[in-house]
Structures are given as C-alpha cells and as structure tokens.
Design a protein around this motif. Structure first.
Motif, PDB file in Angstrom:
ATOM      1  N   LYS A  12       0.857  -1.199   0.000  1.00 22.55           N
ATOM      2  CA  LYS A  12       0.000   0.000   0.000  1.00 22.55           C
ATOM      3  C   LYS A  12       0.881   1.232   0.000  1.00 22.55           C
ATOM      4  CE  LYS A  12      -3.516  -2.372   2.693  1.00 22.55           C
ATOM      5  NZ  LYS A  12      -4.081  -2.538   4.039  1.00 22.55           N
ATOM      6  N   PHE A  13       0.445   2.236  -0.722  1.00 17.73           N
ATOM      7  CA  PHE A  13       1.124   3.525  -0.673  1.00 17.73           C
ATOM      8  C   PHE A  13       0.179   4.537  -0.051  1.00 17.73           C
ATOM      9  CE2 PHE A  13       3.133   1.534  -4.447  1.00 17.73           C
ATOM     10  CZ  PHE A  13       4.468   1.633  -4.076  1.00 17.73           C
ATOM     11  N   GLU A  14       0.701   5.304   0.885  1.00 20.13           N
ATOM     12  CA  GLU A  14      -0.096   6.381   1.466  1.00 20.13           C
ATOM     13  C   GLU A  14       0.129   7.625   0.621  1.00 20.13           C
ATOM     14  OE1 GLU A  14      -2.113   5.714   3.882  1.00 20.13           O
ATOM     15  OE2 GLU A  14      -1.276   3.705   4.313  1.00 20.13           O
ATOM     16  N   VAL A  15      -0.906   8.083  -0.025  1.00 19.55           N
ATOM     17  CA  VAL A  15      -0.781   9.278  -0.855  1.00 19.55           C
ATOM     18  C   VAL A  15      -1.774  10.323  -0.353  1.00 19.55           C
ATOM     19  CG1 VAL A  15      -0.785  10.181  -3.207  1.00 19.55           C
ATOM     20  CG2 VAL A  15      -0.267   7.783  -2.818  1.00 19.55           C
ATOM     21  N   LYS A  16      -1.211  11.435   0.103  1.00 17.77           N
ATOM     22  CA  LYS A  16      -2.049  12.485   0.690  1.00 17.77           C
ATOM     23  C   LYS A  16      -3.070  11.894   1.650  1.00 17.77           C
ATOM     24  CE  LYS A  16      -0.833  16.071  -2.349  1.00 17.77           C
ATOM     25  NZ  LYS A  16      -0.862  15.890  -3.801  1.00 17.77           N
ATOM     26  N   THR A  19      -5.193   5.895   0.569  1.00 16.36           N
ATOM     27  CA  THR A  19      -4.256   4.784   0.441  1.00 16.36           C
ATOM     28  C   THR A  19      -4.435   4.127  -0.922  1.00 16.36           C
ATOM     29  OG1 THR A  19      -4.513   4.401   2.796  1.00 16.36           O
ATOM     30  CG2 THR A  19      -3.574   2.597   1.518  1.00 16.36           C
ATOM     31  N   VAL A  20      -3.307   3.928  -1.629  1.00 18.96           N
ATOM     32  CA  VAL A  20      -3.358   3.193  -2.894  1.00 18.96           C
ATOM     33  C   VAL A  20      -2.926   1.756  -2.604  1.00 18.96           C
ATOM     34  CG1 VAL A  20      -2.389   2.999  -5.228  1.00 18.96           C
ATOM     35  CG2 VAL A  20      -2.695   5.254  -4.192  1.00 18.96           C
ATOM     36  N   VAL A  21      -3.797   0.819  -2.931  1.00 18.07           N
ATOM     37  CA  VAL A  21      -3.408  -0.582  -2.778  1.00 18.07           C
ATOM     38  C   VAL A  21      -2.825  -1.030  -4.119  1.00 18.07           C
ATOM     39  CG1 VAL A  21      -4.169  -2.908  -2.154  1.00 18.07           C
ATOM     40  CG2 VAL A  21      -5.278  -0.906  -1.133  1.00 18.07           C
ATOM     41  N   MET A  41      -2.377  -4.292 -17.480  1.00 20.89           N
ATOM     42  CA  MET A  41      -2.498  -2.955 -18.047  1.00 20.89           C
ATOM     43  C   MET A  41      -1.635  -1.970 -17.259  1.00 20.89           C
ATOM     44  SD  MET A  41      -4.919  -3.174 -20.378  1.00 20.89           S
ATOM     45  CE  MET A  41      -6.356  -4.168 -20.784  1.00 20.89           C
ATOM     46  N   SER A  42      -1.475  -0.804 -17.819  1.00 17.46           N
ATOM     47  CA  SER A  42      -0.739   0.244 -17.136  1.00 17.46           C
ATOM     48  C   SER A  42      -1.386   0.544 -15.783  1.00 17.46           C
ATOM     49  CB  SER A  42      -0.746   1.474 -18.041  1.00 17.46           C
ATOM     50  OG  SER A  42      -0.059   2.507 -17.425  1.00 17.46           O
ATOM     51  N   GLY A  43      -0.599   0.623 -14.744  1.00 21.11           N
ATOM     52  CA  GLY A  43      -1.121   0.913 -13.409  1.00 21.11           C
ATOM     53  C   GLY A  43      -1.580  -0.302 -12.636  1.00 21.11           C
ATOM     54  N   ALA A  44      -1.447  -1.491 -13.221  1.00 21.70           N
ATOM     55  CA  ALA A  44      -1.934  -2.713 -12.577  1.00 21.70           C
ATOM     56  C   ALA A  44      -1.135  -3.091 -11.321  1.00 21.70           C
ATOM     57  CB  ALA A  44      -1.905  -3.872 -13.570  1.00 21.70           C
ATOM     58  N   GLY A  45       0.120  -2.650 -11.274  1.00 19.10           N
ATOM     59  CA  GLY A  45       0.958  -3.000 -10.121  1.00 19.10           C
ATOM     60  C   GLY A  45       2.194  -3.805 -10.495  1.00 19.10           C
ATOM     61  N   LYS A  46       2.475  -3.930 -11.791  1.00 18.79           N
ATOM     62  CA  LYS A  46       3.578  -4.779 -12.254  1.00 18.79           C
ATOM     63  C   LYS A  46       4.945  -4.304 -11.760  1.00 18.79           C
ATOM     64  CE  LYS A  46       2.638  -3.905 -16.603  1.00 18.79           C
ATOM     65  NZ  LYS A  46       1.543  -2.916 -16.438  1.00 18.79           N
ATOM     66  N   PRO A 310      14.118   7.750  -7.261  1.00 18.64           N
ATOM     67  CA  PRO A 310      13.159   6.678  -7.560  1.00 18.64           C
ATOM     68  C   PRO A 310      12.183   6.505  -6.405  1.00 18.64           C
ATOM     69  CG  PRO A 310      15.332   5.772  -7.040  1.00 18.64           C
ATOM     70  CD  PRO A 310      15.480   7.252  -7.083  1.00 18.64           C
ATOM     71  N   ASP A 311      11.087   5.848  -6.683  1.00 20.96           N
ATOM     72  CA  ASP A 311      10.083   5.620  -5.640  1.00 20.96           C
ATOM     73  C   ASP A 311      10.621   4.680  -4.579  1.00 20.96           C
ATOM     74  OD1 ASP A 311       8.208   7.196  -6.840  1.00 20.96           O
ATOM     75  OD2 ASP A 311       7.356   5.559  -8.022  1.00 20.96           O
ATOM     76  N   GLY A 312      10.030   4.756  -3.435  1.00 22.04           N
ATOM     77  CA  GLY A 312      10.404   3.830  -2.362  1.00 22.04           C
ATOM     78  C   GLY A 312      11.185   4.571  -1.300  1.00 22.04           C
TER      79      GLY A 312
HETATM   80  N1  ADP Z   1       5.770   5.386  -4.833  1.00 22.94           N
HETATM   81  C1  ADP Z   1       4.475   5.402  -5.096  1.00 22.94           C
HETATM   82  N2  ADP Z   1       3.653   6.226  -4.429  1.00 22.94           N
HETATM   83  C2  ADP Z   1       2.329   6.234  -4.652  1.00 22.94           C
HETATM   84  N3  ADP Z   1       1.704   5.461  -5.544  1.00 22.94           N
HETATM   85  C3  ADP Z   1       2.466   4.618  -6.251  1.00 22.94           C
HETATM   86  C4  ADP Z   1       3.877   4.536  -6.067  1.00 22.94           C
HETATM   87  N4  ADP Z   1       4.368   3.594  -6.913  1.00 22.94           N
HETATM   88  C5  ADP Z   1       3.308   3.114  -7.592  1.00 22.94           C
HETATM   89  N5  ADP Z   1       2.156   3.715  -7.188  1.00 22.94           N
HETATM   90  C6  ADP Z   1       0.788   3.420  -7.659  1.00 22.94           C
HETATM   91  O1  ADP Z   1       0.584   2.023  -7.572  1.00 22.94           O
HETATM   92  C7  ADP Z   1      -0.156   1.556  -8.689  1.00 22.94           C
HETATM   93  C8  ADP Z   1       0.650   0.514  -9.431  1.00 22.94           C
HETATM   94  O2  ADP Z   1       1.776   1.144 -10.061  1.00 22.94           O
HETATM   95  P1  ADP Z   1       2.853   0.346 -10.904  1.00 22.94           P
HETATM   96  O3  ADP Z   1       3.360  -0.789 -10.098  1.00 22.94           O
HETATM   97  O4  ADP Z   1       3.860   1.329 -11.383  1.00 22.94           O
HETATM   98  O5  ADP Z   1       1.988  -0.210 -12.122  1.00 22.94           O
HETATM   99  P2  ADP Z   1       2.436  -0.778 -13.559  1.00 22.94           P
HETATM  100  O6  ADP Z   1       3.887  -1.012 -13.519  1.00 22.94           O
HETATM  101  O7  ADP Z   1       1.624  -2.019 -13.729  1.00 22.94           O
HETATM  102  O8  ADP Z   1       2.055   0.263 -14.556  1.00 22.94           O
HETATM  103  C9  ADP Z   1      -0.501   2.786  -9.490  1.00 22.94           C
HETATM  104  O9  ADP Z   1      -1.756   3.222  -9.083  1.00 22.94           O
HETATM  105  C10 ADP Z   1       0.589   3.772  -9.115  1.00 22.94           C
HETATM  106  O10 ADP Z   1       0.155   5.097  -9.280  1.00 22.94           O
END
Ligand code: ADP
Ligand code: MG
Length: 337
Positions: A12-16, A19-21, A41-46, A310-312
């Motif tokens: 899960k990511f906490e955004v503002k 929470t994004v699962v 698809m794009s945004g799937a979580g890959k 990078p993220d993380g």
């Molecule tokens: N560091 C992050 N902070 C907040 N949301 C994130 C972060 N990384 C990914 N997400 C969100 O998690 C979801 C999956 O992202 P991602 O794994 O990049 O998908 P994919 O690679 O399948 O396109 C998306 O909704 C994306 O916006």
C-alpha cells in the motif's frame, strides 16, 4: 522450494489523504529456469511487484523468499549482497551516457573491486554474448534502442546473477527489435541458466518467450499458469482483453514520479558522474537528472544538480544517506524544476 516465492504480498502507498493498494495479497511461485511473464495494463501494479522481488519496495504485508531466504529478514548489507544475484533491466536502459559501451559494462565489476584488466576481459565476453563486440568503444548516444538494451543486458549480467528482472524492457522498441531482444533473453535463459521475469503490457511478448504467465489486474492476481493454457482458454476478463490486445494502452517511456527531488552541489574539481553512476548501480534504480548546471559562484565554478529520486522510501533514504556520506550537501527541493 521455488527459486522465487511471493507469499501473500500486499503493498500500500499512502498518498495524501488516501491509500493506494498497489498489490493485494499476491502469491506466486517462480521456478528456477522459468521465463515468467507478468502482464497487466498500465497501473496494474507490475513494477511494484517486480521491485518487491529484490526488495526495492518493502511489502506492507507478506513475504518474498529468494532461494528459500526471506528477504525481510536480511540486514542492509545482506540485502545488498543478495541483490547482486538479481540483475535488472528497464524500459529506459539507464546507461551512463558519458561512458563508452565497454566502460558501462565494466562499471559494476570495478565497483565490486575487480581489477580493471580482468573487468575488461569479462566485459568483452559479455559484449560477445549480446552481439555487440564491435561496439565497445561507442557511446550510448551512438547506439540504437535495441543496441542500448543489449548493453544494459550485458551490464546486468556482469555480476553473474541467477535471476534477471525485466521491467517493460522492450516497450520502447519496435516489433522487430523486440523480437531480437526477446530471443537474446531466451538464449541467456538457456545457456546461462538464468531465471527471467518479464514484466510487460503486451501479450505478444509473453507468447513469444514465456513458459508461464501471471495476469495482474488492479493489484490482484487474476489468473496464472502455462502460457499455452491461458492463451487457449483465458478465464478472466483481464486475460481475454490482453489476448485480444484490446484497450492496451502504450505505456509511455518510464516517467519517474520524481515524488522526491533533491539538490546537490559539487566543487569545481569534483566529478559528479561517478557519484550518479554509483547511486544507479548501488540501488539498481533509475535516478533522473532533472537539471544539471554549472554556475560561477564567487569566482569559482560550482556544479549544481537536481535529481528525481526513484520511488520507495527505503531507497530514497539510502541514496540521501550515501550522498551525505561522501560529503555532499543534500537539500530537498519542493518546487518544480
Ligand atoms: N511510490 C508510489 N507512491 C504512490 N503510488 C504509487 C507509487 N508507486 C506506484 N504507485 C501506484 O501504484 C499503482 C501501481 O503502479 P505500478 O506498479 O507502477 O503499475 P504498472 O507497472 O503495472 O504500470 C498505481 O496506481 C501507481 O500510481
Ligand atoms: Mg510499470
């Protein structure tokens, strides 16, 4: 025990305020020798899933085991060591533009303390493996996309990994180049006995090289199995859509969220390039140079650089710690550059 075991992984990511699962209770086993496709698809979580495999993303819940070792139990040092068993390539290649092809491949070897002469011998072998032996003196800007990805593959192989993770590695390439990169990956899988995980949004990539596939939709694992079986009789809507390649949007060249930006300043005679290279190699993650400038400050040339991290959280903190540790002043940047 499988080589890669993902057990009940949730991220899960906490955004503002919400929470994004990104990943929801995913379990997968990847066997030694597999070419395992992860499609969605794009945004799937890959990307989040593949980054969890080498623990660039720490799971919110669940576990990742590599060769039976629970990644969550390792110290930072052990984790770094374990990561040298796991190579990674990206859509955006991430080559060091100021270095020649052979120096790009040598770089991780030299970081690992291998003598320059020996590193070059090894790098030449690897360039042969990827069919680029005649390009060792070229610079990345002189190469085609396919050639750049070959250099990135040679560099990823330099540390003798057991696993190679490929995140949309062919998404920026035309179909013919894609085919040649995929056949190279298949060769590497067979001849070097390296397990390969291929992340893609294109079913054609999966059908060309993968033996198994997992379909991710909205953070969930919706279907999994041998490629022929899923190709013949897809059960989920997501699988059907991907097979028909309907609604498949092209993923734009990996844009870093650059959710966190920092500024570093160099002295006139210190070189920034090895610093950035070190960061990229140490953390196996793309660092975006958003701005690089030289300014005259009080009669002395000072280099200023703004980096998109990078993220993380863990990597971000690691990078900042590393840069501070080598004596650079790191300032957080909260304005657009
Ligand atoms: N560091 C992050 N902070 C907040 N949301 C994130 C972060 N990384 C990914 N997400 C969100 O998690 C979801 C999956 O992202 P991602 O794994 O990049 O998908 P994919 O690679 O399948 O396109 C998306 O909704 C994306 O916006
Ligand atoms: Mg992605």
């Amino acid at each position: 025990m499988s080589e890669i075991e993902i057990r009940n992984l949730t991220k899960k990511f906490e955004v503002k305020e919400h929470t994004v699962v990104a990943l929801d209770n995913i379990s997968l086993s990847i066997e030694k020798g597999d070419i395992f496709g992860i499609i969605g698809m794009s945004g799937a979580g890959k990307s989040t899933l593949v980054r969890s495999i080498n623990y660039l993303e720490e799971p919110t819940e669940g576990r990742v085991l590599i060769d039976g070792v629970d990644m969550g139990t390792l110290s930072h040092r052990e984790l770094r060591e374990k990561r040298s068993d796991i190579g990674m390539i990206f859509q955006s290649f991430n080559l060091l533009e100021q270095k020649s092809v052979i120096d790009n491949v040598c770089f991780p070897l030299e970081i690992a303390g291998i003598r320059r002469r020996d590193a070059r011998i090894r790098a030449r072998e690897l360039l042969k493996t990827v069919n680029l032996e005649d390009k060792e003196k070229a610079y990345p800007s002189q190469l085609s996309g396919g050639q750049k990805q070959r250099v990135a593959i040679a560099r990823a192989l330099a540390s003798d990994p057991k696993i190679l993770l490929c995140d949309e590695a062919t998404s920026a390439l035309d179909p013919q180049t894609t085919e040649s990169i995929l056949s190279l990956l298949k060769d590497i899988n067979e001849k070097m006995n390296i397990t390969i995980v291929i992340i893609t949004h294109q079913m054609s990539v999966v059908t060309q090289v993968c033996n198994k596939v997992a379909i991710i939709d909205n953070g969930r694992l919706v279907e999994e199995g041998p490629v022929e079986k899923i190709f013949e009789s897809p059960e989920s809507d997501a699988a059907r859509e991907l097979i028909l390649e309907k609604n498949v949007r092209y993923t734009p060249v990996e844009q870093l969220h650059a959710s966190r930006r920092i500024r570093i300043v160099f002295n006139e005679n210190s070189s920034y390039e090895p610093v950035i290279s070190n960061v990229i190699l140490k953390y196996q993650a793309p660092v975006n140079i958003l701005k690089a400038d030289t300014r005259n400050v009080g009669g002395r040339a000072r280099g200023e650089m703004i980096l998109g991290l990078p993220d993380g959280r863990e990597i971000q903190e690691g990078i900042i710690e590393y840069l501070s540790g080598i004596g650079l002043t790191v300032t957080e940047v909260d304005y657009d550059v």
